[in-house]
Scaffold this active site. Structure first.
Site, mmCIF file in Angstrom:
data_model
loop_
_atom_site.group_PDB
_atom_site.id
_atom_site.type_symbol
_atom_site.label_atom_id
_atom_site.label_comp_id
_atom_site.label_asym_id
_atom_site.label_seq_id
_atom_site.Cartn_x
_atom_site.Cartn_y
_atom_site.Cartn_z
ATOM 1 N N LYS A 3 -13.167 -0.612 7.316
ATOM 2 C CA LYS A 3 -13.857 -1.377 6.265
ATOM 3 C C LYS A 3 -14.859 -2.356 6.864
ATOM 4 O O LYS A 3 -15.982 -2.469 6.405
ATOM 5 C CB LYS A 3 -12.853 -2.163 5.414
ATOM 6 C CG LYS A 3 -11.514 -1.497 5.215
ATOM 7 C CD LYS A 3 -11.513 -0.468 4.116
ATOM 8 C CE LYS A 3 -10.225 0.351 4.190
ATOM 9 N NZ LYS A 3 -9.937 1.161 3.051
ATOM 10 N N TRP A 25 0.862 -1.181 0.000
ATOM 11 C CA TRP A 25 0.000 0.000 0.000
ATOM 12 C C TRP A 25 0.901 1.234 0.000
ATOM 13 O O TRP A 25 1.808 1.327 0.843
ATOM 14 C CB TRP A 25 -0.859 -0.056 1.265
ATOM 15 C CG TRP A 25 -1.899 0.997 1.400
ATOM 16 C CD1 TRP A 25 -2.769 1.443 0.458
ATOM 17 C CD2 TRP A 25 -2.212 1.721 2.603
ATOM 18 N NE1 TRP A 25 -3.606 2.381 0.989
ATOM 19 C CE2 TRP A 25 -3.272 2.583 2.292
ATOM 20 C CE3 TRP A 25 -1.685 1.719 3.900
ATOM 21 C CZ2 TRP A 25 -3.833 3.430 3.234
ATOM 22 C CZ3 TRP A 25 -2.243 2.558 4.837
ATOM 23 C CH2 TRP A 25 -3.306 3.410 4.507
ATOM 24 N N ASP A 45 -0.442 -5.576 9.212
ATOM 25 C CA ASP A 45 -1.448 -4.562 8.874
ATOM 26 C C ASP A 45 -2.752 -5.319 8.610
ATOM 27 O O ASP A 45 -2.852 -6.077 7.637
ATOM 28 C CB ASP A 45 -0.993 -3.782 7.634
ATOM 29 C CG ASP A 45 -1.981 -2.678 7.289
ATOM 30 O OD1 ASP A 45 -3.056 -2.602 7.920
ATOM 31 O OD2 ASP A 45 -1.676 -1.888 6.376
HETATM 32 C C1 LIG Z 1 -3.522 -1.818 3.552
HETATM 33 C C2 LIG Z 1 -4.186 -0.762 4.358
HETATM 34 N N1 LIG Z 1 -3.753 -0.535 5.599
HETATM 35 C C3 LIG Z 1 -4.310 0.382 6.383
HETATM 36 C C4 LIG Z 1 -5.347 1.157 5.931
HETATM 37 C C5 LIG Z 1 -5.850 2.198 6.881
HETATM 38 O O1 LIG Z 1 -7.153 2.354 6.980
HETATM 39 P P1 LIG Z 1 -7.839 3.436 7.914
HETATM 40 O O2 LIG Z 1 -6.797 4.361 8.433
HETATM 41 O O3 LIG Z 1 -8.806 4.114 7.037
HETATM 42 O O4 LIG Z 1 -8.485 2.657 8.987
HETATM 43 C C6 LIG Z 1 -5.834 0.981 4.630
HETATM 44 C C7 LIG Z 1 -6.918 1.806 4.092
HETATM 45 O O5 LIG Z 1 -7.215 1.866 2.956
HETATM 46 C C8 LIG Z 1 -5.233 -0.019 3.830
HETATM 47 O O6 LIG Z 1 -5.653 -0.264 2.592
#
Ligand SMILES: Cc1ncc(COP(=O)(O)O)c(C=O)c1O
Length: 395
Positions: free
Chosen positions: A246, A130, A211
Protein backbone atom coordinates in the site's frame (compact mmCIF):
# COMPACT_ATOMS: atom_id res chain seq x y z
CA UNK A 1 -8.03 -38.75 -6.63
CA UNK A 2 -7.98 -35.05 -7.47
CA UNK A 3 -11.47 -35.21 -8.93
CA UNK A 4 -12.86 -35.66 -5.41
CA UNK A 5 -12.07 -32.05 -4.63
CA UNK A 6 -15.17 -29.85 -4.77
CA UNK A 7 -15.42 -26.47 -6.45
CA UNK A 8 -14.84 -23.75 -3.87
CA UNK A 9 -16.52 -20.34 -3.88
CA UNK A 10 -14.41 -17.28 -4.71
CA UNK A 11 -12.75 -15.39 -1.87
CA UNK A 12 -15.57 -13.21 -0.47
CA UNK A 13 -13.72 -9.91 -0.99
CA UNK A 14 -12.14 -10.69 -4.38
CA UNK A 15 -15.36 -12.36 -5.56
CA UNK A 16 -17.37 -9.27 -4.68
CA UNK A 17 -14.88 -7.05 -6.51
CA UNK A 18 -15.35 -9.23 -9.61
CA UNK A 19 -19.15 -8.82 -9.37
CA UNK A 20 -18.64 -5.07 -9.13
CA UNK A 21 -16.30 -5.03 -12.16
CA UNK A 22 -18.97 -6.83 -14.20
CA UNK A 23 -21.72 -4.35 -13.18
CA UNK A 24 -22.43 -2.06 -16.13
CA UNK A 25 -24.16 0.69 -14.17
CA UNK A 26 -22.11 3.82 -14.95
CA UNK A 27 -22.87 5.10 -11.45
CA UNK A 28 -21.45 2.05 -9.67
CA UNK A 29 -19.26 2.69 -6.64
CA UNK A 30 -16.52 0.18 -5.76
CA UNK A 31 -15.61 0.31 -2.06
CA UNK A 32 -14.55 -3.34 -1.82
CA UNK A 33 -10.86 -4.30 -2.05
CA UNK A 34 -8.25 -2.47 0.04
CA UNK A 35 -6.27 -0.72 -2.62
CA UNK A 36 -5.61 3.00 -2.74
CA UNK A 37 -7.48 4.69 -5.58
CA UNK A 38 -6.93 8.25 -6.71
CA UNK A 39 -9.55 10.83 -7.67
CA UNK A 40 -9.96 9.06 -11.04
CA UNK A 41 -10.50 5.67 -9.46
CA UNK A 42 -7.03 4.51 -10.52
CA UNK A 43 -4.53 2.72 -8.27
CA UNK A 44 -1.47 4.72 -9.32
CA UNK A 45 2.22 3.82 -9.69
CA UNK A 46 4.22 6.18 -7.42
CA UNK A 47 6.39 8.56 -9.42
CA UNK A 48 9.49 7.56 -7.41
CA UNK A 49 8.77 3.88 -8.08
CA UNK A 50 8.40 4.65 -11.80
CA UNK A 51 11.76 6.42 -11.75
CA UNK A 52 13.40 3.56 -9.86
CA UNK A 53 11.92 1.18 -12.41
CA UNK A 54 13.41 3.14 -15.31
CA UNK A 55 16.79 3.04 -13.58
CA UNK A 56 16.46 -0.68 -12.97
CA UNK A 57 15.65 -1.43 -16.61
CA UNK A 58 18.85 0.37 -17.60
CA UNK A 59 21.04 -1.31 -15.02
CA UNK A 60 19.75 -4.80 -14.43
CA UNK A 61 22.12 -7.38 -15.84
CA UNK A 62 20.80 -10.59 -14.33
CA UNK A 63 17.67 -12.37 -13.30
CA UNK A 64 19.53 -14.99 -11.28
CA UNK A 65 17.91 -16.03 -7.98
CA UNK A 66 18.11 -13.70 -5.04
CA UNK A 67 19.61 -15.07 -1.84
CA UNK A 68 16.87 -16.27 0.57
CA UNK A 69 17.01 -13.12 2.74
CA UNK A 70 16.34 -11.02 -0.37
CA UNK A 71 17.81 -7.87 -1.92
CA UNK A 72 20.83 -6.74 0.09
CA UNK A 73 19.80 -3.11 0.65
CA UNK A 74 16.13 -3.86 1.19
CA UNK A 75 16.34 -5.28 4.71
CA UNK A 76 18.32 -2.42 6.31
CA UNK A 77 16.09 0.10 4.51
CA UNK A 78 12.94 -1.55 5.83
CA UNK A 79 14.33 -1.88 9.34
CA UNK A 80 14.93 1.88 9.47
CA UNK A 81 11.59 2.67 7.89
CA UNK A 82 9.65 0.51 10.35
CA UNK A 83 11.64 0.98 13.56
CA UNK A 84 12.94 4.51 12.93
CA UNK A 85 16.47 5.85 12.61
CA UNK A 86 16.72 6.30 16.39
CA UNK A 87 15.73 2.75 17.31
CA UNK A 88 17.78 1.41 20.19
CA UNK A 89 16.91 -2.15 19.18
CA UNK A 90 18.60 -1.42 15.84
CA UNK A 91 21.56 0.29 17.51
CA UNK A 92 21.91 -2.70 19.85
CA UNK A 93 22.07 -5.05 16.85
CA UNK A 94 19.17 -7.19 18.07
CA UNK A 95 17.07 -6.92 14.89
CA UNK A 96 17.14 -9.16 11.84
CA UNK A 97 14.80 -9.38 8.89
CA UNK A 98 14.00 -11.34 5.77
CA UNK A 99 12.38 -10.10 2.58
CA UNK A 100 9.09 -11.88 1.95
CA UNK A 101 6.46 -12.03 -0.80
CA UNK A 102 4.23 -9.18 0.39
CA UNK A 103 2.74 -8.66 3.83
CA UNK A 104 1.05 -12.06 3.48
CA UNK A 105 4.38 -13.78 2.90
CA UNK A 106 5.82 -11.85 5.84
CA UNK A 107 2.96 -12.99 8.09
CA UNK A 108 3.46 -16.55 6.92
CA UNK A 109 7.20 -16.49 7.69
CA UNK A 110 6.40 -15.07 11.12
CA UNK A 111 3.91 -17.91 11.65
CA UNK A 112 6.48 -20.51 10.57
CA UNK A 113 8.94 -19.16 13.14
CA UNK A 114 6.34 -19.15 15.91
CA UNK A 115 5.37 -22.72 15.03
CA UNK A 116 9.04 -23.77 15.02
CA UNK A 117 9.58 -22.15 18.44
CA UNK A 118 6.39 -23.45 20.01
CA UNK A 119 4.29 -25.88 17.94
CA UNK A 120 0.58 -25.12 18.17
CA UNK A 121 1.19 -21.85 20.03
CA UNK A 122 -1.85 -19.71 20.71
CA UNK A 123 -2.24 -16.51 18.72
CA UNK A 124 -4.64 -13.90 20.05
CA UNK A 125 -6.42 -12.03 17.27
CA UNK A 126 -8.68 -9.01 17.51
CA UNK A 127 -12.42 -9.38 17.01
CA UNK A 128 -12.81 -8.54 14.21
CA UNK A 129 -9.60 -8.98 12.27
CA UNK A 130 -8.61 -9.21 8.62
CA UNK A 131 -10.29 -12.44 7.47
CA UNK A 132 -7.06 -13.76 5.90
CA UNK A 133 -5.19 -13.84 9.24
CA UNK A 134 -6.65 -17.06 10.57
CA UNK A 135 -6.25 -19.22 7.42
CA UNK A 136 -2.82 -17.72 6.72
CA UNK A 137 -1.39 -18.27 10.21
CA UNK A 138 -3.52 -21.30 11.01
CA UNK A 139 -2.23 -23.29 8.04
CA UNK A 140 1.08 -23.84 9.86
CA UNK A 141 -0.71 -25.30 12.89
CA UNK A 142 -1.09 -22.30 15.21
CA UNK A 143 -4.16 -22.07 17.44
CA UNK A 144 -6.30 -18.97 18.01
CA UNK A 145 -8.12 -17.07 20.70
CA UNK A 146 -9.86 -13.77 20.11
CA UNK A 147 -9.79 -10.60 22.15
CA UNK A 148 -12.64 -8.12 22.00
CA UNK A 149 -11.64 -5.01 20.08
CA UNK A 150 -14.25 -3.10 18.08
CA UNK A 151 -17.50 -1.98 19.67
CA UNK A 152 -20.18 -1.36 17.02
CA UNK A 153 -22.29 0.76 19.39
CA UNK A 154 -19.54 3.27 20.01
CA UNK A 155 -17.78 2.75 16.65
CA UNK A 156 -14.50 2.59 18.56
CA UNK A 157 -12.12 0.31 20.41
CA UNK A 158 -13.51 -1.27 23.56
CA UNK A 159 -10.16 -1.09 25.28
CA UNK A 160 -11.40 -2.26 28.68
CA UNK A 161 -12.72 -5.45 27.09
CA UNK A 162 -9.48 -5.89 25.14
CA UNK A 163 -7.44 -5.62 28.32
CA UNK A 164 -9.77 -7.96 30.16
CA UNK A 165 -9.44 -10.61 27.44
CA UNK A 166 -5.68 -10.21 27.04
CA UNK A 167 -5.23 -10.91 30.74
CA UNK A 168 -5.55 -14.51 29.53
CA UNK A 169 -2.46 -14.22 27.29
CA UNK A 170 0.67 -15.55 28.95
CA UNK A 171 4.26 -16.52 28.24
CA UNK A 172 4.38 -18.61 25.06
CA UNK A 173 1.35 -16.83 23.58
CA UNK A 174 1.43 -14.43 20.66
CA UNK A 175 -0.77 -11.34 20.43
CA UNK A 176 -1.43 -10.21 16.88
CA UNK A 177 -1.85 -6.42 16.72
CA UNK A 178 -2.58 -4.20 13.74
CA UNK A 179 0.27 -1.66 13.75
CA UNK A 180 -2.02 1.09 12.41
CA UNK A 181 -5.10 1.57 10.22
CA UNK A 182 -6.91 -1.48 11.59
CA UNK A 183 -8.44 -3.65 8.89
CA UNK A 184 -11.45 -3.88 8.84
CA UNK A 185 -12.56 -1.24 11.38
CA UNK A 186 -10.12 1.71 11.10
CA UNK A 187 -10.17 2.14 14.89
CA UNK A 188 -6.62 2.26 16.24
CA UNK A 189 -5.10 2.18 19.71
CA UNK A 190 -4.06 5.49 21.26
CA UNK A 191 -0.53 6.12 22.49
CA UNK A 192 -1.63 5.42 26.08
CA UNK A 193 -3.33 2.19 25.04
CA UNK A 194 -0.18 0.96 23.24
CA UNK A 195 1.69 1.69 26.41
CA UNK A 196 -0.74 -0.40 28.47
CA UNK A 197 -0.36 -3.27 25.97
CA UNK A 198 3.41 -2.89 26.49
CA UNK A 199 2.92 -3.12 30.29
CA UNK A 200 0.86 -6.27 29.84
CA UNK A 201 3.39 -7.88 27.48
CA UNK A 202 6.15 -7.13 29.97
CA UNK A 203 4.22 -8.44 32.94
CA UNK A 204 2.61 -11.46 31.29
CA UNK A 205 5.36 -12.45 28.85
CA UNK A 206 3.35 -12.72 25.62
CA UNK A 207 5.08 -11.78 22.36
CA UNK A 208 3.47 -9.15 20.10
CA UNK A 209 3.22 -9.97 16.40
CA UNK A 210 2.53 -6.74 14.56
CA UNK A 211 0.83 -6.73 11.18
CA UNK A 212 2.10 -3.51 9.63
CA UNK A 213 0.49 -3.26 6.20
CA UNK A 214 -0.53 0.41 6.16
CA UNK A 215 2.41 2.47 7.46
CA UNK A 216 2.03 6.02 6.18
CA UNK A 217 -1.67 5.85 5.36
CA UNK A 218 -3.06 6.85 8.75
CA UNK A 219 -1.21 9.87 10.14
CA UNK A 220 2.18 9.53 8.43
CA UNK A 221 5.16 7.17 8.36
CA UNK A 222 6.52 7.95 11.83
CA UNK A 223 3.21 8.61 13.58
CA UNK A 224 1.79 5.31 12.33
CA UNK A 225 4.81 3.43 13.69
CA UNK A 226 4.72 5.09 17.13
CA UNK A 227 2.87 2.24 18.87
CA UNK A 228 5.08 -0.55 17.62
CA UNK A 229 8.22 1.53 18.16
CA UNK A 230 7.16 2.02 21.76
CA UNK A 231 6.89 -1.76 22.19
CA UNK A 232 10.22 -2.27 20.39
CA UNK A 233 11.97 -0.05 22.92
CA UNK A 234 10.60 -2.00 25.86
CA UNK A 235 10.20 -5.63 24.96
CA UNK A 236 12.82 -8.31 24.43
CA UNK A 237 11.01 -10.05 21.61
CA UNK A 238 8.63 -9.06 18.87
CA UNK A 239 7.81 -10.00 15.26
CA UNK A 240 6.67 -7.49 12.65
CA UNK A 241 5.21 -8.27 9.22
CA UNK A 242 5.67 -5.18 7.05
CA UNK A 243 4.24 -4.67 3.58
CA UNK A 244 5.19 -2.31 0.76
CA UNK A 245 1.95 -3.05 -1.10
CA UNK A 246 0.00 0.00 0.00
CA UNK A 247 2.60 2.57 1.02
CA UNK A 248 4.74 2.08 -2.11
CA UNK A 249 1.94 0.88 -4.37
CA UNK A 250 3.82 -2.38 -5.00
CA UNK A 251 0.77 -4.61 -4.55
CA UNK A 252 1.40 -7.02 -7.41
CA UNK A 253 5.15 -7.06 -6.93
CA UNK A 254 4.70 -8.94 -3.63
CA UNK A 255 7.11 -6.95 -1.52
CA UNK A 256 7.30 -7.21 2.23
CA UNK A 257 9.54 -8.12 5.09
CA UNK A 258 9.43 -10.01 8.39
CA UNK A 259 11.38 -8.30 11.15
CA UNK A 260 12.52 -10.09 14.29
CA UNK A 261 13.40 -8.26 17.48
CA UNK A 262 15.33 -10.60 19.72
CA UNK A 263 16.92 -10.30 23.13
CA UNK A 264 20.40 -10.03 21.56
CA UNK A 265 22.25 -10.19 18.24
CA UNK A 266 22.91 -13.90 18.53
CA UNK A 267 19.20 -14.68 18.88
CA UNK A 268 18.37 -12.28 16.03
CA UNK A 269 20.82 -14.19 13.79
CA UNK A 270 19.32 -17.49 14.85
CA UNK A 271 15.83 -16.24 13.97
CA UNK A 272 17.02 -15.11 10.55
CA UNK A 273 18.62 -18.51 9.93
CA UNK A 274 15.31 -20.15 10.86
CA UNK A 275 13.41 -17.77 8.59
CA UNK A 276 15.69 -18.59 5.65
CA UNK A 277 15.05 -22.30 6.14
CA UNK A 278 11.31 -21.63 6.45
CA UNK A 279 11.37 -19.58 3.23
CA UNK A 280 13.28 -22.37 1.47
CA UNK A 281 10.60 -24.90 2.31
CA UNK A 282 7.71 -22.60 1.37
CA UNK A 283 8.84 -20.67 -1.74
CA UNK A 284 12.69 -20.83 -1.78
CA UNK A 285 13.57 -17.27 -2.77
CA UNK A 286 11.57 -14.07 -2.73
CA UNK A 287 10.68 -12.19 -5.93
CA UNK A 288 13.18 -9.47 -6.84
CA UNK A 289 11.48 -6.69 -8.73
CA UNK A 290 9.51 -4.92 -6.00
CA UNK A 291 12.28 -5.12 -3.40
CA UNK A 292 14.80 -3.75 -5.90
CA UNK A 293 12.47 -0.80 -6.51
CA UNK A 294 11.80 -0.25 -2.80
CA UNK A 295 15.47 -0.43 -1.88
CA UNK A 296 16.34 1.97 -4.72
CA UNK A 297 13.79 4.46 -3.41
CA UNK A 298 14.84 4.02 0.22
CA UNK A 299 18.54 4.46 -0.53
CA UNK A 300 18.29 7.57 -2.72
CA UNK A 301 17.44 10.76 -0.83
CA UNK A 302 15.75 12.48 -3.80
CA UNK A 303 13.59 9.44 -4.55
CA UNK A 304 12.80 9.00 -0.85
CA UNK A 305 11.64 12.63 -0.63
CA UNK A 306 9.52 12.26 -3.76
CA UNK A 307 7.94 9.03 -2.49
CA UNK A 308 7.25 10.47 0.95
CA UNK A 309 5.64 13.54 -0.50
CA UNK A 310 3.34 11.47 -2.73
CA UNK A 311 2.47 9.18 0.19
CA UNK A 312 1.78 12.23 2.34
CA UNK A 313 -0.67 13.51 -0.29
CA UNK A 314 -2.42 10.13 -0.42
CA UNK A 315 -2.75 10.09 3.33
CA UNK A 316 -4.07 13.67 3.24
CA UNK A 317 -6.56 12.76 0.54
CA UNK A 318 -7.89 9.80 2.56
CA UNK A 319 -8.28 11.97 5.65
CA UNK A 320 -9.96 14.66 3.53
CA UNK A 321 -12.37 12.07 2.13
CA UNK A 322 -13.16 10.94 5.66
CA UNK A 323 -14.21 14.49 6.56
CA UNK A 324 -16.18 14.94 3.32
CA UNK A 325 -17.96 11.67 3.87
CA UNK A 326 -18.94 12.61 7.42
CA UNK A 327 -20.42 15.88 6.20
CA UNK A 328 -22.26 14.40 3.21
CA UNK A 329 -23.62 11.46 5.18
CA UNK A 330 -24.77 13.64 8.06
CA UNK A 331 -26.47 16.01 5.63
CA UNK A 332 -28.21 13.25 3.67
CA UNK A 333 -29.18 10.98 6.59
CA UNK A 334 -29.41 13.31 9.59
CA UNK A 335 -27.39 10.73 11.57
CA UNK A 336 -24.07 10.95 13.33
CA UNK A 337 -21.15 9.65 11.26
CA UNK A 338 -18.45 11.58 13.12
CA UNK A 339 -16.65 8.34 13.93
CA UNK A 340 -15.49 8.07 10.30
CA UNK A 341 -13.34 11.17 10.79
CA UNK A 342 -11.67 9.73 13.89
CA UNK A 343 -10.76 6.43 12.24
CA UNK A 344 -7.52 5.83 10.35
CA UNK A 345 -6.41 4.42 7.04
CA UNK A 346 -8.50 3.03 4.26
CA UNK A 347 -11.27 1.29 6.18
CA UNK A 348 -14.35 2.01 8.25
CA UNK A 349 -17.51 0.13 9.09
CA UNK A 350 -20.55 2.22 8.18
CA UNK A 351 -22.73 0.36 10.69
CA UNK A 352 -25.29 -0.83 8.10
CA UNK A 353 -27.13 -4.14 8.34
CA UNK A 354 -26.36 -6.89 5.83
CA UNK A 355 -29.82 -6.32 4.26
CA UNK A 356 -29.02 -2.64 3.78
CA UNK A 357 -25.66 -3.54 2.24
CA UNK A 358 -27.40 -5.97 -0.11
CA UNK A 359 -29.96 -3.35 -1.16
CA UNK A 360 -27.16 -0.90 -1.86
CA UNK A 361 -25.60 -3.49 -4.17
CA UNK A 362 -28.80 -4.63 -5.88
CA UNK A 363 -30.58 -1.31 -6.27
CA UNK A 364 -27.78 1.27 -6.41
CA UNK A 365 -24.64 -0.61 -7.57
CA UNK A 366 -22.83 0.54 -4.44
CA UNK A 367 -20.45 -2.23 -3.40
CA UNK A 368 -19.02 -2.68 0.10
CA UNK A 369 -18.33 -5.80 2.17
CA UNK A 370 -21.27 -7.51 3.88
CA UNK A 371 -20.02 -6.14 7.20
CA UNK A 372 -20.46 -2.61 5.73
CA UNK A 373 -16.68 -2.14 5.65
CA UNK A 374 -15.83 0.45 3.05
CA UNK A 375 -12.55 1.33 1.36
CA UNK A 376 -12.61 5.09 1.93
CA UNK A 377 -10.10 5.58 -0.92
CA UNK A 378 -12.78 4.37 -3.36
CA UNK A 379 -14.76 7.56 -2.70
CA UNK A 380 -14.14 10.55 -4.99
CA UNK A 381 -15.68 13.89 -5.95
CA UNK A 382 -17.74 12.22 -8.70
CA UNK A 383 -19.34 9.49 -6.59
CA UNK A 384 -19.61 10.97 -3.10
CA UNK A 385 -23.05 12.59 -3.52
CA UNK A 386 -24.50 9.51 -5.17
CA UNK A 387 -23.00 7.35 -2.41
CA UNK A 388 -24.37 9.50 0.42
CA UNK A 389 -27.82 9.70 -1.22
CA UNK A 390 -27.93 5.95 -1.81
CA UNK A 391 -27.01 5.27 1.81
CA UNK A 392 -29.68 7.71 2.98
CA UNK A 393 -32.26 5.82 0.92
CA UNK A 394 -31.48 2.44 2.50
CA UNK A 395 -31.33 3.74 6.06
C1 LIG B 1 -4.34 -6.21 7.55
C2 LIG B 1 -3.55 -6.66 6.37
N1 LIG B 1 -2.43 -7.36 6.57
C3 LIG B 1 -1.67 -7.78 5.57
C4 LIG B 1 -2.03 -7.53 4.26
C5 LIG B 1 -1.12 -8.10 3.22
O1 LIG B 1 -0.83 -7.34 2.19
P1 LIG B 1 0.09 -7.82 0.98
O2 LIG B 1 0.32 -9.28 1.10
O3 LIG B 1 -0.69 -7.47 -0.22
O4 LIG B 1 1.33 -7.04 1.11
C6 LIG B 1 -3.20 -6.82 3.98
C7 LIG B 1 -3.64 -6.55 2.61
O5 LIG B 1 -4.71 -6.17 2.31
C8 LIG B 1 -3.98 -6.37 5.08
O6 LIG B 1 -5.09 -5.67 4.90
Amino acid sequence: MLEALPLLPDDPILGLAAVCRADENPKKVDLTVGIYMDENGVCPVFEAIQQAQNMLVEREVSKAYLPPAGVAGFNPGMQKLVLGEGSTALADGRVSSIQAPGGCGALRIGAEIIQAASPGARVWVSDPTWPVHIPLLGSVGLQFSTYRYYEPQTHGVNFDAMVEDLKGAGAGDIVLLHGCCHNPCGADLSKEQWSIVGDMAEAQGFVPFIDFAYQGLGDGLDADAAGLRHLAERLPEMIIAASCSKNMGLYRERTGCTLFLAKDGKSADALLSQAKVAARRVYSMPPAHGALLASTVLSDSALTANWQSELHSMCGRINGLRSDLVEKLQASTGRDFEFIRAEKGMFSFLGLSSDQVQTLRDDYSVYMLGSSRINVAGVNARNIDYLADSIAKVL
